[in-house]
Structures are given as C-alpha cells and as structure tokens.
Design an enzyme around this catalytic site. Structure first.
Site, PDB file in Angstrom:
ATOM      1  N   GLU A 325     -24.543  19.829 -16.516  1.00 38.60           N
ATOM      2  CA  GLU A 325     -24.394  20.804 -15.327  1.00 38.60           C
ATOM      3  C   GLU A 325     -25.206  20.511 -14.111  1.00 38.60           C
ATOM      4  OE1 GLU A 325     -23.515  25.131 -17.416  1.00 38.60           O
ATOM      5  OE2 GLU A 325     -25.544  24.459 -17.669  1.00 38.60           O
ATOM      6  N   CYS A 326     -24.698  20.280 -13.001  1.00 37.72           N
ATOM      7  CA  CYS A 326     -25.392  20.256 -11.954  1.00 37.72           C
ATOM      8  C   CYS A 326     -26.522  19.197 -11.853  1.00 37.72           C
ATOM      9  CB  CYS A 326     -26.098  21.547 -11.459  1.00 37.72           C
ATOM     10  SG  CYS A 326     -26.749  21.605  -9.720  1.00 37.72           S
ATOM     11  N   GLY A 327     -28.115  19.497 -12.016  1.00 35.62           N
ATOM     12  CA  GLY A 327     -28.944  18.268 -12.372  1.00 35.62           C
ATOM     13  C   GLY A 327     -28.384  17.391 -13.399  1.00 35.62           C
TER      14      GLY A 327
END
Length: 450
Positions: A325-327
């Site tokens: 997720e994301c990072g």
C-alpha cells in the site's frame, strides 16, 4: 437485542474539532488526554477519518489504542460500537475531528450527530478579538442537530486577550478555557502530516508540559457525560486461521490501522512484525504486507539492505501473497527517486520508478469493488509512478469516478490506495490467501453509508 448483543456505556465525552485545519486541535486533544490520564482517569481517544499520524500522537498521550471512526469508511455501526465499548470502560472519551467541523462527507459534525456526542471547537484566536464570539456562534448555529455548548480559545496572546474573548461569547455559549501561546503546544509536521510520534524525542515530557498549560488555563474540567449504546458486531469467519502474515513496521513503513490488525487476528492470522530497514531476513510467513509510510526518507537504507530485498523477491518468486500500500507500492518499484532527485534501487517487483513530486498527487476517500466485496479506504500521496505496467483494476472515488490504479504482478497486489480491512473481510482474506479476485463495478452509490 439481547444483553449479550448490546454494548452500553456512560462516560464524559466530546468531539474536539475546529473551524479548519491548523487551529491546533491535534495537540489540544493530546494535551487533554494526557491531563486527565495524569489525574488518574481512564482515557480513550479516537480519530475521525483516514489518518495514521494523529493516532500515533494520541496513543502516546492517552496510553491506550486509538481507532479511526468514519461513517463512510468504517461504517456507522462500527462507529457506534467502538464508542459505546469505550464509554463502558473509560472515564473520558475524546474524538479528534478532521479538517474543519463541517468539512468533508461525512464530516466530523456528521459523526458527532450520529454518535450523540457534543462538539467542542478549538478556535485559533491569534489576531482575533470580539470576532471570536461570532465564529463560535456560527459553528454552534450551523446545524440544528449538533450540540455545541462551549469552545476553547487557542494561541491566546495575554490574559487581557483572553478576557476579550470571554466577553465576546454570545448567550448559550461559554469559553471553556483560553490556551496561551506556548512551546509545549507545538508539534512539527512534514509533507504527509505530523512527524511520527516515535521520531519525536522528549514527547512524553512535552505532553506533560502541555497538560500543565491546559490545567493552568482552566481546561481540567470534564465535558458532559454521555450514554451510548450499540449492537455488538458478529465475529468474522476465521478465514485466515493457521496463516502467518509478515507485517513491515518501522520508521519507513508505519501506516497501520489498528482496526486492520485486529481484523486479521480475529480471522485467525498470526502477525509477525519485521523491519525492512534493519532486518536481514523475513520472518517465516505465508503472506507479506508492506503498508504505507515514508520510504522516501529512508530510501538509501532500504537500497543498502540487499539481504532483505532478496528475501522479499524470493517470497514473491515462490508465489506467496504480497499486499503493498502506497509507500509499500513505492518500495516495489525498480527504483525510487527521493525528494532530492537521487535514485535508489528498490525491490523490482513492478517495472518503472516512483518519484517524489513537488505537490500532492492524490487525496480522498475511495472504494475497490470486487466479487468478494467492496473495500473502502483512501489515498494521500506526494509521489507519482512512471511504469509501463497496466492496472489490474482501479479504485473509485465517492463520486464514482475512476481513481487509483491497482496493480497485480504474480502474487503481488499493489496500489497507492489504503484499504480499511473491516469494510470487506472476505476480500482481505482472499488477498492474504492468494485467492482469485475479480474487479466489478461498484454495487451502488459510493456515497451510501453502510
């Protein structure tokens, strides 16, 4: 409902809010929590909306877990249940609002009305005198179903300034306290919000000092008592029993909803935390979760940890599930260009690179619809991807328009989208079991509250 299916509690409670962002409500909430905790009271704090950083501060301040509440993302029933449960075990329940009181859909005000909580606005009084009373009156009168009886003045210049503010209060509203400008009430931030609590040296001492500032300002009085009642949710099916999930958690990967972790454990998963920055190997596991965080601030260390990079690549090559997720998505690219433009080798599970941008690239509530359910969540990032990979699916905004791309590469599912797992337990179980998922159109109006 029978007694066993109902949760009831009575506690002093309030939703701490403000006319807008930057008024100081996060630190005021934390200082209130620490003030009453230091007085020997049991304190629970919640956060309205999809936020990872404020809850870290509130957990240190209160000494108790902090969960997100949002009528759309977490669902109305969960909001009522968590608050009623907290009221049954705590002396004081505080909910930190998001943005301005009426901003967003649903807003902090919507949560207060849903739960039956009074709102307690924090108003930045710097550069303001009698107009303070007009702002307070406007907040109190804007929605007939919202209870506001008192307000807090923040960043007050002097005792005389505080008296002017007090004198400006209209009938039916009172000034709970006037907080002076003080170093203990300031906390640093960066591009995604507050600096992570674990990175702040002397935070406990600062919170104690902030609590003392509030006590001196007369803010040691408890808010009104509220009685709350809600249905107890049915336990989820144990679809992850016997599975061990490795969860990245360190300064680079720290954006973890407590509700997500609790759901995985309730479904039978064993969680094994590890550090992609410091560890040389993955814990023994069946699946891997790389959550969001700040990989761009630690990109050189991540690149230097070749042993961990090879361990994660071997996990992927073995066909074991990975959720990024994301990072986590940024770390899965071939390289990451940090804020200085320096490029660092990453995991290489997806082609292309992630690059830090000079401004916000994505924000807002979104939903991922599949044949196993609709996962609700949000996006908030300052980087962008340059990749030839074709998206497997897209999340959608509350308006229904297409939003963040979801990528699948073998056993990897990766996106800038952050999901709130309890909104779709079957979908989450399928992700961590590596089972097939089929994207579908949203089942209905994304604005419709569950």
């Amino acid at each position: 409902m029978s007694d066993s299916s109902t949760v009831r509690g009575t506690a002093h409670a309030a939703l701490i809010t403000a006319p807008g962002s930057g008024q100081g409500k996060s630190m005021v909430t934390a200082a209130l929590a620490r003030l009453h905790r230091n007085a020997g009271r049991r304190v629970r704090v919640f956060k309205h909306g999809p936020d990872y950083l404020d809850p870290m501060l509130q957990e240190v301040a209160s000494g108790a877990p902090v969960y997100q509440l949002h009528p759309w993302m977490t669902g109305e029933a969960e909001c009522r249940w968590r608050l009623a449960e907290a009221a049954g075990e705590a002396d004081l329940v505080l909910v930190e609002g998001s943005m301005g009181l009426f901003d967003g859909s649903p807003s902090s005000a919507d949560l207060a009305i849903l739960a039956g909580l009074p709102a307690l606005p924090v108003i930045d009084a710097a550069g303001m005198a009698q107009t303070f009373g007009a702002v307070a009156r406007g907040l109190a009168d804007f929605h007939p179903d919202l209870a506001i009886h008192e307000v807090i003045a923040n960043r007050v210049g002097s005792p005389g300034h505080g008296r002017l503010l007090d004198d400006s209060m209209p009938d039916g509203l009172s000034l709970l306290g006037a907080i002076p400008r003080h170093a203990a009430m300031a906390i640093p931030d960066r591009h995604l919000g507050l600096v992570q609590a674990t990175e702040l040296e002397g935070l406990d001492a600062q919170l104690d000092a902030a609590a003392a500032v509030l006590a001196e300002a007369g803010l040691d009085r408890l808010p009104a008592r509220v009685s709350l009642e809600a249905a107890r949710p049915a336990p989820p099916l144990r679809r992850l029993a016997g599975r061990r999930i490795a969860v990245a958690r360190d300064a680079a990967f720290a954006f973890l909803y407590r509700g997500n972790l609790a759901l995985l454990e309730a479904m039978g998963a064993e969680l094994a935390f590890f550090s992609p920055l410091a560890d040389a190997a993955l814990p023994e596991c069946d699946a891997l979760w790389l959550p969001g965080g700040y990989p761009e601030l630690h990109a050189a260390r991540l690149a230097d940890n070749v042993a961990m990079r090879e361990a994660i690549r071997a996990h992927h090559a073995a066909g074991k599930p990975i959720l990024a997720e994301c990072g986590g998505l940024m770390a899965c690219m071939e390289c990451l260009a940090d804020g200085e433009g320096d490029r660092h080798a990453m995991l290489g599970l997806l082609p292309g690179e992630a690059r830090m941008a000079g401004r916000l690239q994505g924000i807002g509530l979104q939903v991922l619809a599949t044949d196993r359910g609709e996962l609700r969540g949000h996006t908030f990032h300052h980087s962008r991807l340059d990749t030839p990979a074709a998206p497997w699916a897209h999340a959608r905004r509350q308006s229904g328009s297409e939003a963040e791309a979801i990528f699948r590469q073998g056993s990897l599912v990766a996106s800038y989208f952050h999901g709130y797992f309890p909104s779709a337990p079957e979908l989450v179980a399928a992700l961590f079991r590596g089972e097939p998922l089929t994207p579908t159109p949203s089942a209905g109006d994304p604005d419709e509250t569950r």
